[in-house]
Enzyme design. Sequence first.
Site, PDB file in Angstrom:
ATOM      1  N   ASP A   1     -14.422   0.146   4.370  1.00  0.00           N
ATOM      2  CA  ASP A   1     -13.294  -0.471   3.688  1.00  0.00           C
ATOM      3  C   ASP A   1     -13.389  -0.371   2.172  1.00  0.00           C
ATOM      4  O   ASP A   1     -13.652  -1.363   1.504  1.00  0.00           O
ATOM      5  CB  ASP A   1     -13.205  -1.956   4.110  1.00  0.00           C
ATOM      6  CG  ASP A   1     -11.870  -2.566   3.731  1.00  0.00           C
ATOM      7  OD1 ASP A   1     -11.024  -1.841   3.202  1.00  0.00           O
ATOM      8  OD2 ASP A   1     -11.692  -3.770   3.961  1.00  0.00           O
TER       9      ASP A   1
ATOM     10  N   GLU B   1     -10.214  -3.437  -5.552  1.00  0.00           N
ATOM     11  CA  GLU B   1     -10.565  -4.636  -4.783  1.00  0.00           C
ATOM     12  C   GLU B   1     -12.077  -4.900  -4.782  1.00  0.00           C
ATOM     13  O   GLU B   1     -12.517  -6.020  -5.006  1.00  0.00           O
ATOM     14  CB  GLU B   1     -10.056  -4.478  -3.346  1.00  0.00           C
ATOM     15  CG  GLU B   1     -10.485  -5.611  -2.440  1.00  0.00           C
ATOM     16  CD  GLU B   1      -9.967  -5.457  -1.008  1.00  0.00           C
ATOM     17  OE1 GLU B   1      -9.240  -4.489  -0.720  1.00  0.00           O
ATOM     18  OE2 GLU B   1     -10.299  -6.322  -0.183  1.00  0.00           O
TER      19      GLU B   1
ATOM     20  N   GLU C   1      -6.520  -6.620  12.070  1.00  0.00           N
ATOM     21  CA  GLU C   1      -6.546  -7.877  11.321  1.00  0.00           C
ATOM     22  C   GLU C   1      -5.336  -8.756  11.627  1.00  0.00           C
ATOM     23  O   GLU C   1      -4.678  -9.280  10.731  1.00  0.00           O
ATOM     24  CB  GLU C   1      -6.652  -7.591   9.817  1.00  0.00           C
ATOM     25  CG  GLU C   1      -7.914  -6.815   9.467  1.00  0.00           C
ATOM     26  CD  GLU C   1      -8.123  -6.571   7.977  1.00  0.00           C
ATOM     27  OE1 GLU C   1      -7.129  -6.451   7.252  1.00  0.00           O
ATOM     28  OE2 GLU C   1      -9.291  -6.482   7.559  1.00  0.00           O
TER      29      GLU C   1
HETATM   30  C1  BDP Z   1      -8.879  -4.701   3.163  1.00  0.00           C
HETATM   31  C2  BDP Z   1      -8.224  -5.758   2.343  1.00  0.00           C
HETATM   32  C3  BDP Z   1      -7.067  -6.411   3.030  1.00  0.00           C
HETATM   33  C4  BDP Z   1      -6.139  -5.352   3.581  1.00  0.00           C
HETATM   34  C5  BDP Z   1      -6.907  -4.422   4.485  1.00  0.00           C
HETATM   35  C6  BDP Z   1      -6.068  -3.242   4.951  1.00  0.00           C
HETATM   36  O1  BDP Z   1      -9.195  -6.732   2.031  1.00  0.00           O
HETATM   37  O2  BDP Z   1      -6.421  -7.230   2.096  1.00  0.00           O
HETATM   38  O3  BDP Z   1      -5.074  -5.919   4.268  1.00  0.00           O
HETATM   39  O4  BDP Z   1      -7.978  -3.868   3.796  1.00  0.00           O
HETATM   40  O5  BDP Z   1      -6.272  -2.176   4.421  1.00  0.00           O
HETATM   41  O6  BDP Z   1      -9.587  -3.916   2.255  1.00  0.00           O
HETATM   42  O7  BDP Z   1      -5.235  -3.375   5.832  1.00  0.00           O
END
Ligand code: BDP
Length: 713
Positions: A380, A408, A307
């Site tokens: 996730d 989340e 990401e």
């Molecule tokens: C996702 C989240 C994000 C995190 C990412 C992570 O939406 O905010 O940065 O995982 O774990 O669930 O790096």
Amino acid sequence: MKQLISRTGGLLLAGLLLAGSAAADDGYELWLRYNPLPSAKATAWKAQVKSVMVPGSSATLNAVRKELVDGCSGLLGEKVTEAERFGDGVVVAGTPESVPMFSRFESELAELGPEGYLIRSRNNNGRTTVMIASQTEVGALYGAFHFLRLMQTQEPGELDISEKPQVMLRLLNHWDNLDGSIERGYAGKSLWKWEELPEIVDPRLIDYARANASIGINGSVLNNVNSKAQSLTTEYLHKAAAVADAFRPYGVKVYLSARFNAPMELGGLDTADPMDPEVRAWWVKKADEIYSIIPDFGGFLVKANSEGQPGPITYGRTHADGANMLATALKPHGGIVMWRAFVYDPDDTDRIGQAYTAMKPDDGRFADNVLLQVKNGPLDFQPREPFSPLFGTMPKTQLMPELQITQEYLGQSRQLAYLAPMWREFLDADTYAKGEGSSVSKVMDGSLFGGKLTGVAGVANTGSDRNWTGHDLAQANWYAFGRLAWAHELSSEQIVDEWIKMSLSQTPSVIQSISKIMLESREAVVDYMTPLGLAHIMWQGHHYGPEPWCDTLSRPDWNPVYFHRADSEGLGFDRTKTGSAAVEQYLGKTRETYESLEKCPENMLLWFHHVPWDYKMKSGKILWDELCLHYQRGVDWVEQARKQWNALEGSIDSDVFSRVSDKFAVQETDAGRWRDACILYFQTFSKREIPAGVDKPTLTLEQIKQDPPKEYP
Ligand code: BDP
């Protein structure tokens, strides 16, 4: 007295009572309230607990003493004194050094290790004594908390307890930004006030560390995995050192998320290539500096090439190359690296299979002070996912599960979802790595593949809200994470029972009622959000509320439509060999079960299969009807649970009662919205009638789309 105040009619009375009695229960004390036990139970314990003796003086021993004195006094409803000598009714705690008579336990304590402890009672002619012994002071503190828990959860009796944790690193990950905001935080701002540190240390940090110690959590990663290099500057290291000082007496070590390209951003180098000698030298120097400022620093957590975060892949290196470079720098100081496996490249393979593809080739290549930190599921943190196939397929790598305590994707702090059942499902899942019985928990505790280091991380749900977690009942998730990290075979029932007794009530009918609500809550969330194996159909960005129609995000695999694959034929993601074949990452019977349409558990069906709308389910109903009925069942549950909760008025603290009651009202509305949005949207593909037994939506799909759910808060 607080408990007698009625929510509706008691405001005046409450005011009068508060003027002269206990303050309102704002949730701050967590499971460490130490409210007086019911009188019969208190009387029974009084025979065993008359005074406390914790010889010696150190920050930790002082904490042990204070905890036992305050705890026992609170629970027994009368001041428990400090004893000077060992005798009848004395609870004595410490190490063989601080309590010389504990030297007789030395060999037993050695077996229990530095964090283990024993609790023994002795009965000599009706004179009872309790001994809480450990090799270390922190171990004695853990023992003291255990003893206090026993007083709240059991009747007194002979005690012969030996305990040691099943995994070594039991950490909270805080996704806290340096500006005080928290990524995916739903309980206020960050607890660490970086701008005030190191000069001013908020006393709340001590309460935080104490709460963690009470459940055996022994480390905190202070900053977000989406990290800033600034956290590694000398200025910020001194701030982190002040936090470490506050945590130390409670056995909580400080860790930091490290930004992989810090040598560029802070060191002015033009590369972060892990094989570059200057880069390596920069990290060695940085590690030396960190340990000169924080001598017991735990190590780094790293999100790399994920990401948008920098990482070794950019330089044609592997994840192991990156992790090992950092590990080499930390090694002389005893530090470790937790390298995250949450990586997915924007290629055309199935997103859930990409971590495996990226990491599997590195199996056996990671240094011995590296743990690969793997999210429980391959996607996730969804309300339900199968376990990540990395557990079981990387036998030569030390794996550390990452769980998400902050909700989340499970209603954030507006909805109740007690997460222990979800974590149990994960820990009990069978990887078949060495045949039947190769559970994820055995991978985690090192018993399946060996390995020197073991650990588990939980993404924290704490924040500056007075009650720490936003939703009062979400405190139970912090609690459950710690308890499972310490003893992974504990049942969800036992954990919730402990938590309720320590936090809310000692009355059996009340405990039963709350426990039922909590134990069922996660499955209800699955029902009204993502039943039958659906996933990731939440609203974009903030992930609260439904948006299954979303198809506009820049990466295909960020879009809900990518995950549910609804079309006129059916619903679900074909991950068998006719589809992405990602199911082939699983082993043995697990793979066989998942890949067969008939054998696949229905609660994972749409995760692995694209299923026709008229497919006959085990109930005899067709998929479409079953799907709608799951949505309805989830909403019905919330309505029922809300009623059950509201029936508790007068039986638990009135403030806690009304805060949770307000949350349930929101949950009911929002669950209904989930049902309506998903049914109306999927109906555009199924073209079938909403079955009997399902409430007809009052809004149209267009109306729902026009009214996005509000982001926290
Ligand atoms: C996702 C989240 C994000 C995190 C990412 C992570 O939406 O905010 O940065 O995982 O774990 O669930 O790096």
